[in-house]
Every structure is written in structure tokens, then in C-alpha cells.
Design a protein around this motif. Structure first.
Motif: not given
Ligand code: CP
Length: 339
Positions: A88-92, A141, A169, A172, A296-298
């Protein structure tokens, strides 16, 4: 490396042992020494300071474009970038997607659940297929440490590691360094405290590699069960308390507790954890004047960091996300220039 290839090759056949194999492999990953931003960007361990500086300088220019609203650029016209995310990922994922689009590249997202991966296709065959339909850059990823490195050796397409298991990562850490550089004007001489789940964090590992190369001091703190043995051998300072870590730091970086990677019994209750180890405004008083909060979030508000600390003036957490877009634009641009 032979172990890595062996373990990876057999994961499709011995699927039910997949997770255990990933754990075994992780013990060997310290022996991986990859060249990074030559054909591929696989990690910060093998990047030189000069290469990191080149990416950060290019990212600073990309950030200027973004701040001026310039998102119809042509730095990567004629390049095809595909996102292949097994985790899963939102940002990357979305920032790689926008980065490619803003640079004029063709952009494709593979929904792994709807692809032939669900029919048992190996990562090598999947990437080879993506390369065969003329994708020049593959962003990967994967929950298995070493997966992007393994594939990168076998295909001509450029591979960008968007996070591999507990290993690295790199984009990041690069966006984290860009955030520090934009705030302080430099990275050399800064003291950066990384606090939280160090053991399972690929973000911590990439930041330790990158920040030490750039001349920063890195302090680490986490509860004992979440601190890997021998981490100080990487060159970071291990602290005994969160107060010791924050005291005298310019950057306080929180890390999420990665419950999805943990075995049982490594974590107290959330309330206990926050009270004892959470980043709060009160604890931030120990940091240097002009210090910033990063993550780095989430983010899990009220677990590793208070909601107030996420939203306060010192926080750069959402600025980090914009810098992530700039860094990913920079990497695609640099790769496109060498195509
Ligand atoms: N910081 C980071 O990698 O966020 P995601 O998991 O949302 O991509």
C-alpha cells in the motif's frame, strides 16, 4: 548475494514460506552493496555525497517550478514510467504518478491485485513484460527486502526503489534531506533525532546512510524491542530516552509503529506508548531553537506523535510531501537525460 537470489527465486514455488524467507533474507541484506543511481536508484547506501547533492539541487529547481504552478514541463517527454506497487501507498505512488505527468512523461499504474501477479507471475516476469511494452522506468515497492535490487540486475529498464521491506526507502530520505536543506540552508552539522520504530523502518535506514554522508549527526531512540542490535555500527548515536534524543536536536523525526511488520509482544498499549515515548509540544521544548518536526507519514496521531505536534508551526510534515513530489520529478528528469 547468492542467498538473495536463491531465496527470491524459490519464493514463488514455496509461497507459504514467503514471509519466513523474507525474514531470513533480511539477515543477509547487510551484505548487499549495490551501485545505486547509475542505471537505477536502489538505495542511499551506495550513493556518493556528490550524487545526493546533484539530486537535491535538481529537486530544489523542481520545487521552484511547483511553487510557481509550473506543472506542464517537458523534461521527460518520450519517457514511459510505470508504478508497480506490491504494498500500500498514498504519498509515494501518487507523487511518482504526478511527477511523471508534470514532466511530460507517459505514466501507467499497475494495480497488482488486478494484474497477472494475482495468477502467480513472478516479479521478474512482470517487470520484463513491462519493459517489453516500452516502459523505460519501473518504480517498485515490495514487502520483500532486495526485490528491486534483484530485478534491476536482470532488466534493461531503470528501476527506482519505492521502498523494499525493512531495507531502504531512498526517495523518502532524499525528500527528508531536501526538507532540512530548505529550512536550514544546509545539512552538514545538523543534529537529527529519529524516534520510534527503528527496527522495522526502511526510512530510518535510508536516512542514516544519507544524513551521515551529508555530514549530519544522527541520534536514534526507540523502545528496546524496536531497536535493532548493532544499529550504532552504522554510525548513529543510540539514546537512552526520548528526552536525550530531542535535547539539542535541530530535526525531530517521528516514525510510525509498523504493527504490520511486527511479531507479538514488542509493543505496550497505545496509551502507555504515547505517554512514555510520544513526540509532544512539551518535549519539543528540549530541541534547539528553530527546530523542526518531521515524519514520513502516514501519521498515527496520539500514538508516536500528538495531533498538536503534527499541525504546529514547527511541523514540516505536509511540506515533506510536496518535497517528495519535487524529489521524484528530479530523479525522473535525471534518468530521462541519460536515456
Ligand atoms: N512515506 C511513505 O512512504 O508513505 P506511503 O506509504 O503513503 O507511500
Amino acid at each position: 548475494m547468492a542467498w538473495a537470489v536463491f531465496i527470491f527465486y524459490y519464493k514463488n514455488i514455496l509461497g507459504k514460506y514467503y514471509v519466513n524467507f523474507a525474514r531470513i533474507y533480511f539477515r543477509y541484506e547487510f551484505f548487499i552493496t549495490e551501485d545505486c543511481m547509475r542505471k537505477d536508484l536502489l538505495g542511499l547506501e551506495g550513493l556518493s555525497r556528490e550524487e545526493i547533492e546533484e539530486i537535491l539541487d535538481t529537486a530544489a529547481v523542481m520545487r521552484e517550478h511547483l511553487d510557481k504552478g509550473e506543472i506542464n514541463l517537458d523534461y521527460a517527454k518520450g519517457v514511459s514510467v510505470v508504478n508497480l506497487f506490491y504494498e500500500n501507498s498514498t504519498r509515494t505512488r501518487t507523487s511518482f504518478e504526478n511527477a511523471a505527468k508534470f514532466l511530460g512523461a507517459n505514466q501507467v499504474n499497475i494495480a497488482v491485485g488486478n494484474s497477472s501477479v494475482a495468477k502467480g507471475e513472478s516479479i521478474y516476469d512482470t517487470v520484463k513484460t513491462l519493459e517489453s511494452i516500452k516502459n523505460g522506468i519501473v518504480v517498485i515497492r515490495h514487502n520483500m527486502a532486495g526485490a528491486p535490487q534483484y530485478v534491476a540486475k536482470k532488466v534493461n529498464a531503470r528501476v527506482i526503489n519505492a521502498g523494499d521491506g525493512q531495507h531502504e526507502h531512498p526517495t523518502q530520505a532524499l525528500l527528508d534531506m531536501l526538507t532540512m536543506k530548505r529550512h536550514f540552508g544546509k545539512i552538514e552539522g545538523l543534529t537529527v533525532a529519529i524516534i520510534g520504530d527503528i527496527k522495522y523502518s526502511r526510512v530510518a535506514r535510508s536516512n542514516i546512510f544519507g544524513l551521515l554522508k551529508m555530514g549530519a549527526k544522527v541520534k536514534l531512540f526507540g523502545i528496546k524491542t524496536l531497536m535493532p542490535k548493532g544499529i550504532e555500527e552504522m554510525g548513529a548515536i543510540v539514546c537512552d530516552s526520548i528526552e536525550q534524543a530531542i535535547s539539542g536536536s535541530d530535526v525531530v523525526m517521528g516514525l510510525r509503529i509498523q504493527l504490520e511488520r511486527q511479531t507479538s509482544g514488542q509493543f505496550p498499549t497505545i496509551k502507555e506508548y504515547f505517554n512514555e515515548y510520544g513526540i509532544t509540544m512539551e518535549r519539543m521544548k528540549l530541541a534547539n531553537k528553530n527546530a523542526i518536526i518531521m515524519h514520513p507519514a502516514p501519521v498515527n496521531r496520539g500514538v508516536e506523535i500528538s495531533g498538536e505536534a503534527v499541525d504546529c508551526e514547527q511541523s514540516r510534515i505536509f511540506d515533506q510531501v510536496t518535497n517528495g513530489l519535487a524529489v521524484r520529478m528530479a530523479i525522473i528528469k535525471l534518468m530521462a537525460e541519460e536515456k
